[in-house]
Design a protein around this motif. Structure first.
Motif, PDB file in Angstrom:
ATOM      1  N   LYS A 145      11.084  -5.643 -20.716  1.00 40.75           N
ATOM      2  CA  LYS A 145      11.711  -4.517 -21.204  1.00 40.75           C
ATOM      3  C   LYS A 145      11.352  -3.200 -20.512  1.00 40.75           C
ATOM      4  O   LYS A 145      11.765  -2.403 -20.903  1.00 40.75           O
ATOM      5  N   GLY A 146      10.785  -3.261 -19.140  1.00 42.25           N
ATOM      6  CA  GLY A 146      10.484  -2.256 -18.508  1.00 42.25           C
ATOM      7  C   GLY A 146      11.589  -1.201 -18.287  1.00 42.25           C
ATOM      8  O   GLY A 146      11.672  -0.041 -18.520  1.00 42.25           O
ATOM      9  N   TYR A 147      12.653  -1.843 -17.686  1.00 43.51           N
ATOM     10  CA  TYR A 147      13.796  -1.103 -17.289  1.00 43.51           C
ATOM     11  C   TYR A 147      14.700  -0.772 -18.585  1.00 43.51           C
ATOM     12  O   TYR A 147      15.311   0.348 -18.788  1.00 43.51           O
ATOM     13  N   ILE A 148      14.988  -1.915 -19.542  1.00 47.31           N
ATOM     14  CA  ILE A 148      15.616  -1.653 -20.648  1.00 47.31           C
ATOM     15  C   ILE A 148      15.175  -0.564 -21.653  1.00 47.31           C
ATOM     16  O   ILE A 148      15.871   0.208 -22.239  1.00 47.31           O
ATOM     17  N   ASN A 149      14.018  -0.949 -22.198  1.00 44.93           N
ATOM     18  CA  ASN A 149      13.397  -0.016 -23.163  1.00 44.93           C
ATOM     19  C   ASN A 149      12.039   0.909 -22.946  1.00 44.93           C
ATOM     20  O   ASN A 149      11.238   1.279 -23.486  1.00 44.93           O
ATOM     21  N   GLN A 150      11.774   0.725 -21.567  1.00 46.53           N
ATOM     22  CA  GLN A 150      10.352   1.574 -20.946  1.00 46.53           C
ATOM     23  C   GLN A 150       9.199   0.968 -21.683  1.00 46.53           C
ATOM     24  O   GLN A 150       8.399   1.579 -21.891  1.00 46.53           O
ATOM     25  N   VAL A 151       9.096  -0.281 -21.998  1.00 48.05           N
ATOM     26  CA  VAL A 151       8.024  -0.937 -22.281  1.00 48.05           C
ATOM     27  C   VAL A 151       7.288  -1.489 -21.119  1.00 48.05           C
ATOM     28  O   VAL A 151       7.552  -2.470 -20.356  1.00 48.05           O
ATOM     29  N   TYR A 152       6.140  -0.893 -20.821  1.00 46.44           N
ATOM     30  CA  TYR A 152       5.363  -1.105 -19.393  1.00 46.44           C
ATOM     31  C   TYR A 152       4.208  -1.947 -19.678  1.00 46.44           C
ATOM     32  O   TYR A 152       3.388  -2.308 -18.840  1.00 46.44           O
ATOM     33  N   SER A 153       3.825  -2.097 -20.966  1.00 43.98           N
ATOM     34  CA  SER A 153       2.504  -2.614 -21.113  1.00 43.98           C
ATOM     35  C   SER A 153       2.726  -3.653 -22.529  1.00 43.98           C
ATOM     36  O   SER A 153       2.391  -3.247 -23.621  1.00 43.98           O
ATOM     37  N   PRO A 154       3.707  -4.929 -22.201  1.00 48.81           N
ATOM     38  CA  PRO A 154       3.858  -5.489 -23.435  1.00 48.81           C
ATOM     39  C   PRO A 154       2.787  -6.120 -23.903  1.00 48.81           C
ATOM     40  O   PRO A 154       1.862  -6.748 -23.135  1.00 48.81           O
ATOM     41  N   LYS A 155       3.096  -6.264 -25.465  1.00 48.96           N
ATOM     42  CA  LYS A 155       1.868  -7.189 -25.878  1.00 48.96           C
ATOM     43  C   LYS A 155       1.919  -8.505 -25.978  1.00 48.96           C
ATOM     44  O   LYS A 155       2.925  -9.066 -25.430  1.00 48.96           O
ATOM     45  N   TYR A 156       0.893  -9.157 -26.088  1.00 52.32           N
ATOM     46  CA  TYR A 156       0.891 -10.782 -26.057  1.00 52.32           C
ATOM     47  C   TYR A 156       1.073 -11.457 -27.484  1.00 52.32           C
ATOM     48  O   TYR A 156       0.511 -10.871 -28.333  1.00 52.32           O
ATOM     49  N   ASP A 157       2.274 -11.801 -27.637  1.00 55.89           N
ATOM     50  CA  ASP A 157       2.559 -12.545 -28.716  1.00 55.89           C
ATOM     51  C   ASP A 157       1.949 -13.737 -29.399  1.00 55.89           C
ATOM     52  O   ASP A 157       1.755 -14.445 -28.211  1.00 55.89           O
ATOM     53  N   LYS A 158       1.346 -13.791 -30.242  1.00 60.43           N
ATOM     54  CA  LYS A 158       0.822 -15.216 -30.782  1.00 60.43           C
ATOM     55  C   LYS A 158       1.714 -16.425 -30.409  1.00 60.43           C
ATOM     56  O   LYS A 158       3.144 -16.444 -30.824  1.00 60.43           O
ATOM     57  N   GLN A 159       1.341 -17.535 -30.042  1.00 57.24           N
ATOM     58  CA  GLN A 159       2.191 -18.827 -29.795  1.00 57.24           C
ATOM     59  C   GLN A 159       2.787 -19.257 -31.297  1.00 57.24           C
ATOM     60  O   GLN A 159       3.856 -19.809 -31.289  1.00 57.24           O
ATOM     61  N   SER A 160       1.905 -18.934 -32.145  1.00 55.80           N
ATOM     62  CA  SER A 160       2.384 -19.301 -33.444  1.00 55.80           C
ATOM     63  C   SER A 160       3.378 -18.761 -33.964  1.00 55.80           C
ATOM     64  O   SER A 160       4.323 -19.132 -34.893  1.00 55.80           O
ATOM     65  N   GLU A 161       3.881 -17.326 -33.368  1.00 58.24           N
ATOM     66  CA  GLU A 161       5.147 -16.462 -33.578  1.00 58.24           C
ATOM     67  C   GLU A 161       6.302 -16.863 -32.613  1.00 58.24           C
ATOM     68  O   GLU A 161       7.492 -16.791 -33.135  1.00 58.24           O
ATOM     69  N   ILE A 162       5.728 -17.079 -31.463  1.00 56.11           N
ATOM     70  CA  ILE A 162       6.787 -17.340 -30.379  1.00 56.11           C
ATOM     71  C   ILE A 162       7.561 -18.819 -30.638  1.00 56.11           C
ATOM     72  O   ILE A 162       8.761 -18.663 -30.442  1.00 56.11           O
ATOM     73  N   TYR A 163       7.004 -19.572 -31.089  1.00 55.73           N
ATOM     74  CA  TYR A 163       7.487 -20.975 -31.203  1.00 55.73           C
ATOM     75  C   TYR A 163       8.428 -21.124 -32.210  1.00 55.73           C
ATOM     76  O   TYR A 163       9.607 -21.637 -31.894  1.00 55.73           O
ATOM     77  N   PRO A 164       8.313 -20.414 -33.411  1.00 58.04           N
ATOM     78  CA  PRO A 164       9.595 -20.538 -34.590  1.00 58.04           C
ATOM     79  C   PRO A 164      10.647 -19.660 -33.949  1.00 58.04           C
ATOM     80  O   PRO A 164      11.842 -19.952 -34.233  1.00 58.04           O
ATOM     81  N   ASP A 165      10.201 -18.529 -33.343  1.00 63.83           N
ATOM     82  CA  ASP A 165      11.449 -17.829 -32.570  1.00 63.83           C
ATOM     83  C   ASP A 165      12.270 -18.487 -31.931  1.00 63.83           C
ATOM     84  O   ASP A 165      13.667 -18.255 -31.717  1.00 63.83           O
ATOM     85  N   MET A 166      11.565 -19.167 -31.119  1.00 68.65           N
ATOM     86  CA  MET A 166      12.216 -19.795 -30.037  1.00 68.65           C
ATOM     87  C   MET A 166      13.152 -21.017 -30.687  1.00 68.65           C
ATOM     88  O   MET A 166      14.418 -21.198 -30.108  1.00 68.65           O
ATOM     89  N   LEU A 167      12.708 -21.589 -31.483  1.00 73.66           N
ATOM     90  CA  LEU A 167      13.277 -22.776 -32.172  1.00 73.66           C
ATOM     91  C   LEU A 167      14.709 -22.258 -32.995  1.00 73.66           C
ATOM     92  O   LEU A 167      15.844 -22.508 -32.948  1.00 73.66           O
ATOM     93  N   GLN A 168      14.346 -20.910 -33.787  1.00 69.54           N
ATOM     94  CA  GLN A 168      15.565 -20.072 -34.394  1.00 69.54           C
ATOM     95  C   GLN A 168      16.662 -19.681 -33.278  1.00 69.54           C
ATOM     96  O   GLN A 168      17.919 -19.846 -33.601  1.00 69.54           O
ATOM     97  N   GLU A 169      16.146 -19.092 -32.130  1.00 71.47           N
ATOM     98  CA  GLU A 169      16.963 -19.055 -31.088  1.00 71.47           C
ATOM     99  C   GLU A 169      17.886 -20.067 -30.537  1.00 71.47           C
ATOM    100  O   GLU A 169      19.199 -19.851 -30.440  1.00 71.47           O
ATOM    101  N   LEU A 170      17.318 -21.236 -30.469  1.00 71.60           N
ATOM    102  CA  LEU A 170      18.135 -22.298 -30.092  1.00 71.60           C
ATOM    103  C   LEU A 170      19.274 -22.567 -31.134  1.00 71.60           C
ATOM    104  O   LEU A 170      20.155 -23.045 -30.891  1.00 71.60           O
ATOM    105  N   GLU A 171      18.732 -22.636 -32.404  1.00 71.05           N
ATOM    106  CA  GLU A 171      19.684 -23.032 -33.596  1.00 71.05           C
ATOM    107  C   GLU A 171      20.866 -21.972 -33.567  1.00 71.05           C
ATOM    108  O   GLU A 171      22.044 -22.445 -33.624  1.00 71.05           O
ATOM    109  N   GLU A 172      20.569 -20.728 -33.406  1.00 69.30           N
ATOM    110  CA  GLU A 172      21.582 -19.583 -33.502  1.00 69.30           C
ATOM    111  C   GLU A 172      22.499 -19.828 -32.386  1.00 69.30           C
ATOM    112  O   GLU A 172      23.701 -19.778 -32.402  1.00 69.30           O
ATOM    113  N   ALA A 173      21.920 -20.103 -31.154  1.00 67.14           N
ATOM    114  CA  ALA A 173      22.899 -20.097 -29.940  1.00 67.14           C
ATOM    115  C   ALA A 173      23.623 -21.242 -29.746  1.00 67.14           C
ATOM    116  O   ALA A 173      25.004 -21.199 -29.539  1.00 67.14           O
ATOM    117  N   ALA A 174      23.011 -22.296 -30.392  1.00 71.64           N
ATOM    118  CA  ALA A 174      23.912 -23.746 -30.205  1.00 71.64           C
ATOM    119  C   ALA A 174      25.201 -23.315 -31.431  1.00 71.64           C
ATOM    120  O   ALA A 174      26.107 -23.859 -30.933  1.00 71.64           O
TER     121      ALA A 174
END
Length: 517
Positions: A145-174
């Motif tokens: 998001k550096g170019y898009i939102n000027q976020v140059y020091s992105p936080k590290y998300d917990k994998q326990s939060e990344i995985y549910p979001d990825m699964l939801q993204e797949l469901e919605e996109a499909a």
């Protein structure tokens, strides 16, 4: 004053059309989404850098697809090499992630590009799941998001939060894919814009990620595995996700795993069998002992790699010999006392650079074989109504038959049937059945060691004997993750330190969230 006013009027009149006159008509002023997506697919399928260092030298050696007597093959000996351990991270974020986030920003609000947006979301999940599977907690919600939102020091998300979001993204996109509207078309090197196949890929990827959670969150795993099956996963090898390649003048057109093996690791015509990379004894013994028809496709002696006309002899199963893992050219004499007395290394098998390791071979991202073997596990767990045996047989059949995607390969159906007849699924306890299923998964992911390594960490199969090379980082335990690039501790220090605090020490043995003991 009249002079000043006149001059002002002159400049105003001169400015009319000046901007248009000074605009390069051949310059690209808006992002060309199709070209960006094509490039992103090729970059994600792998460049020399991370395909070589991460997929082969670390993951491929740790799960004993490969072995080497050189110490720079760090995964073979559980040694830390910052440039190799961090290779995937430092290539994925500036290339794969930054570009996919820009494409999403361009298409997400355009109703006419609903398929572009959905496909990009699916592909975005594929990109991120590889990163988080390798390292654990990683930049996700603020990444790219550096170019898009000027976020140059992105936080590290917990994998326990990344995985549910990825699964939801797949469901919605499909669910959002619409066959009546345009997509990427020929710019999509994976499915040529076929939304029905992208939907199958989305649900197949959901199956993969859902099964990843069996130990850490069985309820969430079961929920998404069932959604994936209901949505419709791959049904044949025609559905598998692959990137085709040609041995063109530009490196980006080539299969980079094959390219590295051909030019750097094997270089058969010059090295004459004294290559840095050999096939592991673990893999070769399994294929050889089971009379597996994939062995001559995967393995050859160096003479066949140097001269294709000699393949018929050099791929003979009886001649194949895998190199033991975890030794250098000196220490291997403790295991093989005659090593070095004769010219030993040329007697060991190399990956076949004319077939699976060709620079024209497709890069397989997710295979139908993997899907069927995961469905076999789902049936075993009672999450799928089909037969464990049926899914297992379909998985093994697909894994053997997809060898025919590689240059010059023909394995007929009779050979596959003979293999399954000689090696039927024998059942047994839950663990015995898991071992049968996931040993085949391990073979099916040869050269896709990113996935083979992730699945081995989750299941523990096949049961590998670790190496214990002197000075290794783990005390003779196969690493559970890769270490972040050391540059992160300085360029993104606050967020890096927070990640280490929440996940644990930045070491090989710190398990990622889903890799629960």
């Amino acid at each position: 004053m009249a002079f000043v006013a006149g001059m002002a009027a002159f400049f105003v009149s001169c400015d009319k059309g000046f901007e248009e006159m000074n605009t390069n008509p051949n310059a690209v002023t808006e992002p060309v989404i199709e070209s960006m997506f094509s490039t992103n697919i090729l970059r994600t399928s792998g460049t020399d850098f991370e395909s070589h260092r991460t997929n082969l030298i670390y993951a491929g050696a740790m799960i004993q697809h490969f072995a080497s007597t050189t110490t720079y093959w760090s995964g073979d000996k559980y040694l830390f090499n910052d440039q190799y351990s961090g290779a995937f991270y430092v290539r994925a974020y500036p290339d794969q992630v930054k570009e996919i986030e820009q494409i999403i920003a361009e298409v997400q609000d355009n109703p006419e590009q609903i398929n572009h947006y959905a496909i990009t979301r699916i592909w975005r999940v594929f990109i991120y799941h590889r990163i988080t599977d390798l390292y654990g907690d990683v930049p996700y919600s603020e990444a790219g998001k550096g170019y898009i939102n000027q976020v140059y020091s992105p936080k590290y998300d917990k994998q326990s939060e990344i995985y549910p979001d990825m699964l939801q993204e797949l469901e919605e996109a499909a669910l959002a894919l619409d066959a009546t509207k345009a997509s990427f078309g020929a710019a999509d090197f994976i499915y040529n814009g076929d939304t029905a196949k992208w939907k199958k890929f989305a649900y197949s990827l959901m199956l993969r990620l859902g099964m990843r959670l069996t130990k850490v969150d069985p309820a969430l795993a079961e929920s998404y595995v069932k959604k994936a099956i209901a949505g419709g996963v791959m049904q044949s090898n025609d559905d598998l996700a692959k990137v085709p390649h040609t041995d063109g003048p530009e490196d980006i057109n080539r299969n980079m795993v094959g390219r590295q093996l051909i030019t750097q690791e094997i270089d058969a015509a010059n090295l004459k069998g004294k290559a840095n990379s050999k096939l592991s004894k673990t893999l070769v013994d399994f294929l050889k002992n089971n009379n597996d028809p994939r062995l001559p496709v995967i393995a050859t002696l160096w003479q066949g790699n140097a001269d294709e006309s000699k393949l018929a002899t050099s791929t003979a199963p009886a001649l194949q010999k895998g190199l033991p893992n975890g030794y250098d050219a000196t220490s291997i004499r403790t295991l093989i006392p005659t090593w070095g007395v004769t010219d030993s290394l040329p007697l060991y098998s190399e990956p076949n650079i004319h077939t699976v390791a060709s620079s024209e071979a497709p890069t397989i991202l997710q295979s139908y074989a993997e899907v069927e073997l995961l469905l076999a596990e789902a049936a075993l767990r009672g999450w799928e109504s089909g037969s464990v045996v049926d899914h297992y047989n379909k998985g093994v059949t697909a894994a053997i038959q997809h060898m025919n995607l590689y240059p010059g390969v023909t394995i007929d159906a009779a050979a596959t049937t003979a293999y399954l007849t000689a090696h039927p699924f024998v059942g047994g306890s839950m663990e015995q059945q898991m071992e049968q299923i996931h040993t085949q998964y391990w073979v099916a992911t040869f050269l896709n060691s990113y996935e083979g390594y992730a699945n081995w960490r989750r299941t523990g199969y096949p049961a590998l004997t670790p190496t214990n090379y002197p000075g290794n980082e783990t005390g003779g335990v196969i690493p559970r993750r890769l270490i972040y690039p050391q540059s992160e501790a300085s360029v993104n220090s606050t967020q890096y330190n927070a990640a280490v605090q929440q996940q644990g020490p930045d070491l090989f043995l710190t398990r990622v969230w889903w890799d629960k003991q």
